[in-house]
Write a protein that holds these residues in place. Structure first.
Motif, PDB file in Angstrom:
ATOM      1  N   PRO A 130       0.808  -1.233   0.000  1.00 21.89           N
ATOM      2  CA  PRO A 130       0.000   0.000   0.000  1.00 21.89           C
ATOM      3  C   PRO A 130       0.833   1.271   0.000  1.00 21.89           C
ATOM      4  CG  PRO A 130      -0.902  -1.600   1.550  1.00 21.89           C
ATOM      5  CD  PRO A 130       0.410  -2.154   1.071  1.00 21.89           C
ATOM      6  N   ALA A 131       2.026   1.219   0.585  1.00 19.57           N
ATOM      7  CA  ALA A 131       2.859   2.422   0.655  1.00 19.57           C
ATOM      8  C   ALA A 131       3.356   2.856  -0.724  1.00 19.57           C
ATOM      9  CB  ALA A 131       4.041   2.177   1.582  1.00 19.57           C
ATOM     10  N   ARG A 132       3.308   1.981  -1.714  1.00 19.56           N
ATOM     11  CA  ARG A 132       3.824   2.300  -3.043  1.00 19.56           C
ATOM     12  C   ARG A 132       2.717   2.668  -4.031  1.00 19.56           C
ATOM     13  NH1 ARG A 132       8.311  -1.709  -5.162  1.00 19.56           N
ATOM     14  NH2 ARG A 132       8.563   0.141  -6.474  1.00 19.56           N
ATOM     15  N   ARG A 133       1.489   2.778  -3.550  1.00 15.18           N
ATOM     16  CA  ARG A 133       0.377   3.057  -4.453  1.00 15.18           C
ATOM     17  C   ARG A 133       0.111   4.547  -4.615  1.00 15.18           C
ATOM     18  NH1 ARG A 133      -3.536  -1.373  -1.558  1.00 15.18           N
ATOM     19  NH2 ARG A 133      -2.162  -3.176  -1.894  1.00 15.18           N
ATOM     20  N   GLY A 134       0.733   5.375  -3.800  1.00 14.65           N
ATOM     21  CA  GLY A 134       0.522   6.801  -3.939  1.00 14.65           C
ATOM     22  C   GLY A 134      -0.613   7.307  -3.074  1.00 14.65           C
ATOM     23  N   GLU A 135      -1.816   7.164  -3.509  1.00 17.30           N
ATOM     24  CA  GLU A 135      -2.970   7.703  -2.800  1.00 17.30           C
ATOM     25  C   GLU A 135      -3.494   6.709  -1.779  1.00 17.30           C
ATOM     26  OE1 GLU A 135      -7.452   9.382  -3.852  1.00 17.30           O
ATOM     27  OE2 GLU A 135      -5.935   9.133  -5.403  1.00 17.30           O
ATOM     28  N   ALA A 136      -3.630   7.125  -0.531  1.00 15.14           N
ATOM     29  CA  ALA A 136      -4.139   6.253   0.523  1.00 15.14           C
ATOM     30  C   ALA A 136      -5.652   6.131   0.402  1.00 15.14           C
ATOM     31  CB  ALA A 136      -3.768   6.818   1.894  1.00 15.14           C
ATOM     32  N   PRO A 137      -6.226   5.010   0.829  1.00 20.10           N
ATOM     33  CA  PRO A 137      -7.674   4.856   0.774  1.00 20.10           C
ATOM     34  C   PRO A 137      -8.346   5.847   1.715  1.00 20.10           C
ATOM     35  CG  PRO A 137      -6.679   3.063   2.013  1.00 20.10           C
ATOM     36  CD  PRO A 137      -5.558   3.818   1.381  1.00 20.10           C
ATOM     37  N   PRO A 138      -9.583   6.233   1.430  1.00 19.42           N
ATOM     38  CA  PRO A 138     -10.284   7.199   2.290  1.00 19.42           C
ATOM     39  C   PRO A 138     -10.423   6.671   3.707  1.00 19.42           C
ATOM     40  CG  PRO A 138     -11.795   6.172   0.730  1.00 19.42           C
ATOM     41  CD  PRO A 138     -10.423   5.786   0.311  1.00 19.42           C
ATOM     42  N   ALA A 139     -10.244   7.572   4.681  1.00 16.43           N
ATOM     43  CA  ALA A 139     -10.276   7.157   6.084  1.00 16.43           C
ATOM     44  C   ALA A 139     -11.643   7.328   6.721  1.00 16.43           C
ATOM     45  CB  ALA A 139      -9.238   7.947   6.872  1.00 16.43           C
ATOM     46  N   GLY A 140     -12.494   8.168   6.158  1.00 14.30           N
ATOM     47  CA  GLY A 140     -13.800   8.418   6.750  1.00 14.30           C
ATOM     48  C   GLY A 140     -14.906   7.671   6.039  1.00 14.30           C
ATOM     49  N   PRO A 141     -16.151   8.078   6.268  1.00 19.17           N
ATOM     50  CA  PRO A 141     -17.290   7.442   5.609  1.00 19.17           C
ATOM     51  C   PRO A 141     -17.185   7.557   4.082  1.00 19.17           C
ATOM     52  CG  PRO A 141     -18.012   8.808   7.446  1.00 19.17           C
ATOM     53  CD  PRO A 141     -16.565   9.117   7.231  1.00 19.17           C
ATOM     54  N   VAL A 142     -17.555   6.490   3.402  1.00 17.05           N
ATOM     55  CA  VAL A 142     -17.482   6.462   1.940  1.00 17.05           C
ATOM     56  C   VAL A 142     -18.774   5.867   1.382  1.00 17.05           C
ATOM     57  CG1 VAL A 142     -14.973   6.243   1.844  1.00 17.05           C
ATOM     58  CG2 VAL A 142     -16.382   4.186   1.945  1.00 17.05           C
ATOM     59  N   ARG A 143     -19.016   6.189   0.131  1.00 15.58           N
ATOM     60  CA  ARG A 143     -20.098   5.548  -0.622  1.00 15.58           C
ATOM     61  C   ARG A 143     -19.450   4.724  -1.722  1.00 15.58           C
ATOM     62  NH1 ARG A 143     -22.302   6.423  -5.505  1.00 15.58           N
ATOM     63  NH2 ARG A 143     -24.465   5.714  -5.861  1.00 15.58           N
ATOM     64  N   ILE A 144     -19.756   3.439  -1.753  1.00 17.69           N
ATOM     65  CA  ILE A 144     -19.186   2.527  -2.737  1.00 17.69           C
ATOM     66  C   ILE A 144     -20.280   2.093  -3.692  1.00 17.69           C
ATOM     67  CG2 ILE A 144     -18.053   0.300  -3.107  1.00 17.69           C
ATOM     68  CD1 ILE A 144     -16.234   2.240  -1.733  1.00 17.69           C
ATOM     69  N   GLU A 145     -19.960   2.126  -4.960  1.00 22.15           N
ATOM     70  CA  GLU A 145     -20.870   1.615  -5.990  1.00 22.15           C
ATOM     71  C   GLU A 145     -20.135   0.547  -6.780  1.00 22.15           C
ATOM     72  OE1 GLU A 145     -22.880   3.212 -10.120  1.00 22.15           O
ATOM     73  OE2 GLU A 145     -22.869   4.560  -8.378  1.00 22.15           O
ATOM     74  N   GLY A 146     -20.829  -0.543  -7.074  1.00 22.33           N
ATOM     75  CA  GLY A 146     -20.172  -1.603  -7.827  1.00 22.33           C
ATOM     76  C   GLY A 146     -21.120  -2.733  -8.153  1.00 22.33           C
ATOM     77  N   LEU A 147     -20.538  -3.888  -8.515  1.00 18.99           N
ATOM     78  CA  LEU A 147     -21.305  -5.059  -8.925  1.00 18.99           C
ATOM     79  C   LEU A 147     -21.282  -6.105  -7.822  1.00 18.99           C
ATOM     80  CD1 LEU A 147     -20.029  -5.476 -12.596  1.00 18.99           C
ATOM     81  CD2 LEU A 147     -22.009  -4.190 -11.779  1.00 18.99           C
ATOM     82  N   LEU A 148     -22.459  -6.614  -7.490  1.00 21.11           N
ATOM     83  CA  LEU A 148     -22.562  -7.652  -6.472  1.00 21.11           C
ATOM     84  C   LEU A 148     -22.054  -8.966  -7.039  1.00 21.11           C
ATOM     85  CD1 LEU A 148     -25.485  -8.253  -4.033  1.00 21.11           C
ATOM     86  CD2 LEU A 148     -24.536 -10.177  -5.313  1.00 21.11           C
ATOM     87  N   ARG A 149     -21.140  -9.598  -6.318  1.00 18.75           N
ATOM     88  CA  ARG A 149     -20.592 -10.890  -6.719  1.00 18.75           C
ATOM     89  C   ARG A 149     -20.683 -11.848  -5.546  1.00 18.75           C
ATOM     90  NH1 ARG A 149     -16.837 -10.623 -10.597  1.00 18.75           N
ATOM     91  NH2 ARG A 149     -17.337 -12.852 -10.781  1.00 18.75           N
ATOM     92  N   LEU A 150     -21.138 -13.059  -5.788  1.00 21.19           N
ATOM     93  CA  LEU A 150     -21.235 -14.031  -4.712  1.00 21.19           C
ATOM     94  C   LEU A 150     -19.869 -14.641  -4.412  1.00 21.19           C
ATOM     95  CD1 LEU A 150     -24.603 -15.854  -5.462  1.00 21.19           C
ATOM     96  CD2 LEU A 150     -24.144 -13.898  -3.980  1.00 21.19           C
ATOM     97  N   SER A 151     -19.754 -15.129  -3.180  1.00 20.99           N
ATOM     98  CA  SER A 151     -18.484 -15.688  -2.710  1.00 20.99           C
ATOM     99  C   SER A 151     -17.987 -16.790  -3.634  1.00 20.99           C
ATOM    100  CB  SER A 151     -18.671 -16.240  -1.297  1.00 20.99           C
ATOM    101  OG  SER A 151     -17.467 -16.780  -0.803  1.00 20.99           O
ATOM    102  N   GLN A 152     -16.675 -16.924  -3.706  1.00 15.87           N
ATOM    103  CA  GLN A 152     -16.032 -17.936  -4.558  1.00 15.87           C
ATOM    104  C   GLN A 152     -15.210 -18.883  -3.685  1.00 15.87           C
ATOM    105  OE1 GLN A 152     -13.771 -15.300  -7.067  1.00 15.87           O
ATOM    106  NE2 GLN A 152     -15.552 -14.648  -8.239  1.00 15.87           N
ATOM    107  N   PRO A 153     -15.871 -19.820  -3.036  1.00 16.17           N
ATOM    108  CA  PRO A 153     -15.168 -20.680  -2.075  1.00 16.17           C
ATOM    109  C   PRO A 153     -14.230 -21.671  -2.742  1.00 16.17           C
ATOM    110  CG  PRO A 153     -17.420 -21.431  -2.364  1.00 16.17           C
ATOM    111  CD  PRO A 153     -17.297 -20.145  -3.133  1.00 16.17           C
ATOM    112  N   GLY A 154     -13.274 -22.147  -1.955  1.00 14.98           N
ATOM    113  CA  GLY A 154     -12.422 -23.251  -2.386  1.00 14.98           C
ATOM    114  C   GLY A 154     -11.041 -22.850  -2.839  1.00 14.98           C
ATOM    115  N   GLY A 155     -10.950 -21.986  -3.809  1.00 12.34           N
ATOM    116  CA  GLY A 155      -9.658 -21.614  -4.367  1.00 12.34           C
ATOM    117  C   GLY A 155      -9.724 -21.574  -5.872  1.00 12.34           C
ATOM    118  N   GLY A 156      -8.561 -21.594  -6.502  1.00  8.75           N
ATOM    119  CA  GLY A 156      -8.484 -21.585  -7.956  1.00  8.75           C
ATOM    120  C   GLY A 156      -8.341 -22.987  -8.497  1.00  8.75           C
TER     121      GLY A 156
END
Length: 268
Positions: A130-156
């Motif tokens: 994380p120290a090499r990514r430049g911008e740190a993730p937000p520390a306070g409340p956030v709103r996330i938008e994205g696609l719902l994905r169900l868990s992928q148990p077991g492995g690859g």
């Protein structure tokens, strides 16, 4: 000199070959029909997911809805949720259009309670720290938008997750929650979209993205080759039927010849 016709097959062998060819014919037809059903199912799936991607985001399911989630009804639905991202993450191996690297899975503590893992995007090996990514993730409340994905148990494929060693090959929500000591955790995760819910920005596909992790790289693509498979099975069925018809005709001729009833017997 007379030309002797080939002898008829013994009745037992004739019955055996007829049964085998009939079974093959029925099997090919059944497989072709199954592929047609699969094609209709796949088209309905594609239409449903396409509708999800075009629709505005809805609130991510809360604990009361977790038990009723289903892949054929909920996966790839656009959702939004609010909360606080924890300063913890799990890296899961990934291959994307940017190459090999990792998904950054960060737990979010929801405003209403409970946790949801957020796939914040992709990082390559050079930016797994994380120290090499430049911008740190937000520390306070956030709103996330994205696609719902169900868990992928077991492995690859042929590779199991090894939490104790920090090696993850699939986004197994339950295992990740145990690894971080979190509870209760949603049985799904959210692939974070690019800003505004659109596709990843153009610079995400350049040789060196300007922001890490890179969100919006979820591939929503379904193979639709069922019609070709169906035609192949039906072609095999047709060839089997032709072979049965040809064999039956030849056997009929042999039996007529053996009984002395074939007028086309050649005499030299």
């Amino acid at each position: 000199m007379s030309q002797r016709p080939s002898r008829p097959l013994p009745t037992g062998w004739l019955v055996l070959w007829t049964v085998l060819l009939a079974a093959a014919l029925g099997g090919f037809v059944a497989l072709g029909t199954w592929q047609i059903h699969r094609m209709h199912w796949k088209h309905a799936l594609i239409a449903r997911v396409d509708g999800f991607l075009r629709a505005p985001p809805v609130a991510a399911p809360g604990p009361r809805a977790w038990a009723g989630l289903r892949a054929d009804r909920d996966e790839y639905r656009r959702v939004e949720l609010r909360g606080v991202l924890l300063d913890r993450e799990i890296l899961v191996q990934a291959n994307t259009r940017l190459g090999a690297g990792f998904w950054v899975m960060t737990p979010l503590r929801r405003d209403g309670g409970g946790y949801v893992f957020i796939n914040r995007g992709f990082v390559d090996a050079a930016h797994r720290d994380p120290a090499r990514r430049g911008e740190a993730p937000p520390a306070g409340p956030v709103r996330i938008e994205g696609l719902l994905r169900l868990s992928q148990p077991g492995g690859g494929f042929l590779r199991s997750n090894a939490p104790a060693e920090g090696r993850w090959y699939s986004r197994d929500v339950a295992a990740m929650a145990r690894s971080l000591g979190l509870s209760p955790v949603a049985p799904y995760f959210v692939d974070q979209s690019a800003e505004g819910g659109a596709a990843a920005p153009e610079d995400a596909f350049q040789a060196e993205p300007t922001r890490w992790p890179v969100p919006g790289l979820t591939v929503v693509r379904f193979r639709d080759e069922h019609l070709g498979y169906a035609l192949t099975w039906y072609a095999l069925a047709a060839m089997t039927a032709m072979a049965m018809a040809y064999g039956a005709r030849q056997e009929w001729r042999r039996r007529r010849a053996a009984a002395g009833a074939d007028p086309r017997r050649a005499v030299r």
